[in-house]
Design a protein around this motif. Structure first.
Motif: not given
Length: 217
Positions: A86-115
């Protein structure tokens, strides 16, 4: 016996702190459906809250809590020993969500960051470093270098937790009543990941921690 007890206390304090901040973050979701431009985070964003930014925003606020909570589970040595599959399965899910969803969206949002670009550049570099650490961690696991895998995934999680640290620093600045909020936010944006990452690098070089990591295999 002092070190194991202290380590356990610090771990649980960290878990409680992360969960507490996460609950606060999720509680603000009522201001996002529909978007309330009088709320703290969306204030003054009417012009930018459209197109790619709007999509990135909603992707980010849903993927962020997932990787935070999943990361807490994955870092548990007891869970890893009892449920390695289960650790391996959750690890794969973690990396997929991180690389496919969270980080790309953060990079888009960084263009309009407060400050402005000062904070945006911090978030952009943070996203790139988080992705690199996660990718190296995956490679180390594939090469069966599990001690190095744990170290790199620790770095990844510390960088993910920058969202928690940022809110703590920003909250403290708000209570103090800083004179220049945008400047304070830029400083908080950089400190939210540079300071925790530097602390982790020091801890990883402490002989006791290295011994503990080896015993946790």
């Amino acid at each position: 016996m002092r070190h194991p007890i202290l380590e356990t206390i610090l771990r649980w304090l960290t878990v409680v702190l992360i969960v507490r901040v996460l609950i606060t973050i999720v509680a603000n979701y009522v201001d996002y459906f529909p978007p309330n431009f009088e709320s703290l985070f969306l204030q003054g964003r009417e012009a930018t809250f459209a197109g790619a930014y709007r999509s990135a925003f909603y992707i980010h606020i849903f993927s962020g809590p997932v990787v935070l909570l999943n990361g807490l589970i994955l870092l548990s040595a007891a869970f890893r020993r009892r449920k390695p599959g289960l650790h391996r399965i959750l690890g794969r899910i973690q990396v997929i969500i991180l690389l496919v969803l969270m980080l790309p969206s953060a990079m888009v949002m960084s263009q309009h960051a407060f400050g402005g670009w000062g904070a945006g550049l911090s978030f952009l570099i943070l996203s790139l470093n988080t992705g690199i650490c996660a990718a190296i961690g995956v490679l180390q696991a594939r090469w069966h270098r599990y001690d190095l895998h744990r170290c790199w995934m620790l770095r990844t999680f510390v960088l993910i937790c920058s969202a928690v640290v940022l809110r703590l620093i920003s909250g403290a600045a708000s209570v103090i009543g800083v004179e220049y909020p945008e400047t304070a936010y830029i400083i908080a944006a950089w400190c939210s990941w540079l300071l925790p990452l530097a602390t982790l690098e020091i801890v990883l070089r402490v002989p006791y921690f290295r011994t503990t990591q080896s015993e946790a295999k």
